[in-house]
Design a protein around this motif. Structure first.
Motif, PDB file in Angstrom:
ATOM      1  N   ASP A 191      66.630  54.459  -2.318  1.00  0.00           N
ATOM      2  CA  ASP A 191      67.241  53.142  -2.191  1.00  0.00           C
ATOM      3  C   ASP A 191      67.483  52.517  -3.566  1.00  0.00           C
ATOM      4  O   ASP A 191      67.054  53.050  -4.591  1.00  0.00           O
ATOM      5  N   PHE A 192      68.171  51.399  -3.555  1.00  0.00           N
ATOM      6  CA  PHE A 192      68.556  50.686  -4.772  1.00  0.00           C
ATOM      7  C   PHE A 192      67.352  50.392  -5.657  1.00  0.00           C
ATOM      8  O   PHE A 192      67.374  50.619  -6.858  1.00  0.00           O
ATOM      9  N   VAL A 193      66.273  49.889  -5.067  1.00  0.00           N
ATOM     10  CA  VAL A 193      65.091  49.504  -5.833  1.00  0.00           C
ATOM     11  C   VAL A 193      64.502  50.694  -6.576  1.00  0.00           C
ATOM     12  O   VAL A 193      64.085  50.581  -7.722  1.00  0.00           O
ATOM     13  N   SER A 194      64.477  51.857  -5.943  1.00  0.00           N
ATOM     14  CA  SER A 194      63.921  53.058  -6.582  1.00  0.00           C
ATOM     15  C   SER A 194      64.681  53.435  -7.838  1.00  0.00           C
ATOM     16  O   SER A 194      64.106  54.013  -8.756  1.00  0.00           O
ATOM     17  N   LEU A 195      65.961  53.115  -7.884  1.00  0.00           N
ATOM     18  CA  LEU A 195      66.762  53.415  -9.066  1.00  0.00           C
ATOM     19  C   LEU A 195      66.747  52.275 -10.070  1.00  0.00           C
ATOM     20  O   LEU A 195      66.864  52.500 -11.272  1.00  0.00           O
ATOM     21  N   ALA A 196      66.599  51.057  -9.600  1.00  0.00           N
ATOM     22  CA  ALA A 196      66.715  49.886 -10.476  1.00  0.00           C
ATOM     23  C   ALA A 196      65.439  49.546 -11.231  1.00  0.00           C
ATOM     24  O   ALA A 196      65.498  49.036 -12.341  1.00  0.00           O
ATOM     25  N   MET A 197      64.297  49.817 -10.625  1.00  0.00           N
ATOM     26  CA  MET A 197      63.029  49.427 -11.240  1.00  0.00           C
ATOM     27  C   MET A 197      62.380  50.615 -11.921  1.00  0.00           C
ATOM     28  O   MET A 197      62.471  51.734 -11.441  1.00  0.00           O
ATOM     29  N   PRO A 198      61.694  50.379 -13.027  1.00  0.00           N
ATOM     30  CA  PRO A 198      60.974  51.464 -13.682  1.00  0.00           C
ATOM     31  C   PRO A 198      59.936  52.055 -12.730  1.00  0.00           C
ATOM     32  O   PRO A 198      59.418  51.344 -11.872  1.00  0.00           O
ATOM     33  N   PRO A 199      59.635  53.345 -12.876  1.00  0.00           N
ATOM     34  CA  PRO A 199      58.636  53.954 -11.990  1.00  0.00           C
ATOM     35  C   PRO A 199      57.274  53.268 -12.133  1.00  0.00           C
ATOM     36  O   PRO A 199      56.946  52.736 -13.191  1.00  0.00           O
ATOM     37  N   THR A 200      56.510  53.294 -11.070  1.00  0.00           N
ATOM     38  CA  THR A 200      55.167  52.752 -11.079  1.00  0.00           C
ATOM     39  C   THR A 200      54.304  53.588 -12.025  1.00  0.00           C
ATOM     40  O   THR A 200      54.374  54.810 -12.011  1.00  0.00           O
ATOM     41  N   THR A 201      53.515  52.939 -12.834  1.00  0.00           N
ATOM     42  CA  THR A 201      52.633  53.655 -13.760  1.00  0.00           C
ATOM     43  C   THR A 201      51.420  54.193 -12.998  1.00  0.00           C
ATOM     44  O   THR A 201      51.082  53.690 -11.923  1.00  0.00           O
ATOM     45  N   PRO A 202      50.728  55.203 -13.550  1.00  0.00           N
ATOM     46  CA  PRO A 202      49.515  55.706 -12.888  1.00  0.00           C
ATOM     47  C   PRO A 202      48.469  54.607 -12.659  1.00  0.00           C
ATOM     48  O   PRO A 202      47.805  54.596 -11.628  1.00  0.00           O
ATOM     49  N   ALA A 203      48.323  53.701 -13.616  1.00  0.00           N
ATOM     50  CA  ALA A 203      47.353  52.604 -13.456  1.00  0.00           C
ATOM     51  C   ALA A 203      47.747  51.695 -12.290  1.00  0.00           C
ATOM     52  O   ALA A 203      46.891  51.243 -11.526  1.00  0.00           O
ATOM     53  N   GLU A 204      49.041  51.418 -12.150  1.00  0.00           N
ATOM     54  CA  GLU A 204      49.512  50.586 -11.037  1.00  0.00           C
ATOM     55  C   GLU A 204      49.281  51.303  -9.710  1.00  0.00           C
ATOM     56  O   GLU A 204      48.869  50.695  -8.728  1.00  0.00           O
ATOM     57  N   GLU A 205      49.551  52.613  -9.674  1.00  0.00           N
ATOM     58  CA  GLU A 205      49.330  53.378  -8.445  1.00  0.00           C
ATOM     59  C   GLU A 205      47.862  53.355  -8.059  1.00  0.00           C
ATOM     60  O   GLU A 205      47.527  53.196  -6.888  1.00  0.00           O
ATOM     61  N   ALA A 206      46.964  53.533  -9.057  1.00  0.00           N
ATOM     62  CA  ALA A 206      45.530  53.549  -8.787  1.00  0.00           C
ATOM     63  C   ALA A 206      45.039  52.213  -8.245  1.00  0.00           C
ATOM     64  O   ALA A 206      44.182  52.166  -7.371  1.00  0.00           O
ATOM     65  N   SER A 207      45.605  51.111  -8.760  1.00  0.00           N
ATOM     66  CA  SER A 207      45.161  49.782  -8.331  1.00  0.00           C
ATOM     67  C   SER A 207      45.870  49.303  -7.072  1.00  0.00           C
ATOM     68  O   SER A 207      45.454  48.340  -6.448  1.00  0.00           O
ATOM     69  N   GLY A 208      46.967  49.973  -6.710  1.00  0.00           N
ATOM     70  CA  GLY A 208      47.728  49.555  -5.532  1.00  0.00           C
ATOM     71  C   GLY A 208      48.572  48.325  -5.771  1.00  0.00           C
ATOM     72  O   GLY A 208      49.131  47.753  -4.847  1.00  0.00           O
ATOM     73  N   GLY A 209      48.701  47.891  -7.037  1.00  0.00           N
ATOM     74  CA  GLY A 209      49.484  46.700  -7.367  1.00  0.00           C
ATOM     75  C   GLY A 209      50.535  46.999  -8.407  1.00  0.00           C
ATOM     76  O   GLY A 209      50.644  48.113  -8.916  1.00  0.00           O
ATOM     77  N   ARG A 210      51.331  45.983  -8.714  1.00  0.00           N
ATOM     78  CA  ARG A 210      52.367  46.136  -9.734  1.00  0.00           C
ATOM     79  C   ARG A 210      52.600  44.785 -10.385  1.00  0.00           C
ATOM     80  O   ARG A 210      52.781  43.787  -9.705  1.00  0.00           O
TER      81      ARG A 210
END
Length: 195
Positions: free
Chosen positions: A71-90
């Motif tokens: 989707d659009f968001v997946s292309l428009a926003m930078p990928p989630t960092t490993p730290a963000e993935e681990a914390s479940g937040g952004r």
């Protein structure tokens, strides 16, 4: 007052989108021509987008995203960092997507991870400025809350006028226009659901 027909995607947005498209295309093992055919975008345009040399419309980016199965968001926003993935937040993921020569801008602040996504946007429209949008996918809606000024939203020939402190909703699976006919800035929050 004179109105602007269009603005431009920002350099940051163009670079991020180009990089994301190229990475996702290569991950799938597709050639530029294969993605071009699937997205119904010329090979030349797709190459320029990947290289950050084109100013794609938001609709073109959406077509490419759907061809990639994303989707659009997946292309428009930078990928989630490993730290963000681990914390479940952004945090701090905002991307300035669109701007006009008058200083108007659209900033994608954040989006949900779940699909269909909900997107949170911040908009500023300069006095006399206009933004014309192409239809979103079927069933998509937008919620708007105006913080300053007056926002006119044109859909199918009707006008919704929202003043500071007011909120409204439209179906965005149709052509629509944001307009600021006043001599003061319009600032509003936009939430897109079902994208």
């Amino acid at each position: 007052m004179a109105t602007r027909e269009k603005g431009e995607a920002t350099a940051e947005f163009v670079a991020t989108v180009g990089r994301q498209i190229r990475q996702q295309r290569q991950h799938r093992g597709w050639s530029v021509q294969e993605l071009s055919d699937r997205a119904r975008v010329s090979r030349r345009m797709l190459t320029q987008i990947e290289l950050g040399q084109a100013n794609p419309s938001l609709v073109t980016v959406d077509h490419i995203a759907h061809a990639l199965g994303t989707d659009f968001v997946s292309l428009a926003m930078p990928p989630t960092t490993p730290a963000e993935e681990a914390s479940g937040g952004r945090l701090g993921a905002a991307v300035r997507v669109w701007s006009s020569d008058r200083g108007s801008e659209a900033v994608l602040l954040l989006a949900t991870e779940s699909v269909p996504r909900t997107e949170l946007w911040s908009w500023r429209l300069a006095p006399g400025d206009t933004y014309h949008a192409q239809p979103d996918t079927a069933g998509t809606e937008e919620l708007h809350q105006v913080h300053a000024g007056e926002l006119i939203i044109i859909t199918s020939g009707s006008a919704l006028v929202l003043r500071a402190g007011e909120a409204g909703r439209i179906r965005s699976d149709q052509r629509y226009t944001y307009r600021n006919d006043s001599d003061t800035w319009t600032e509003f929050t936009r939430v897109v659901t079902g994208a």
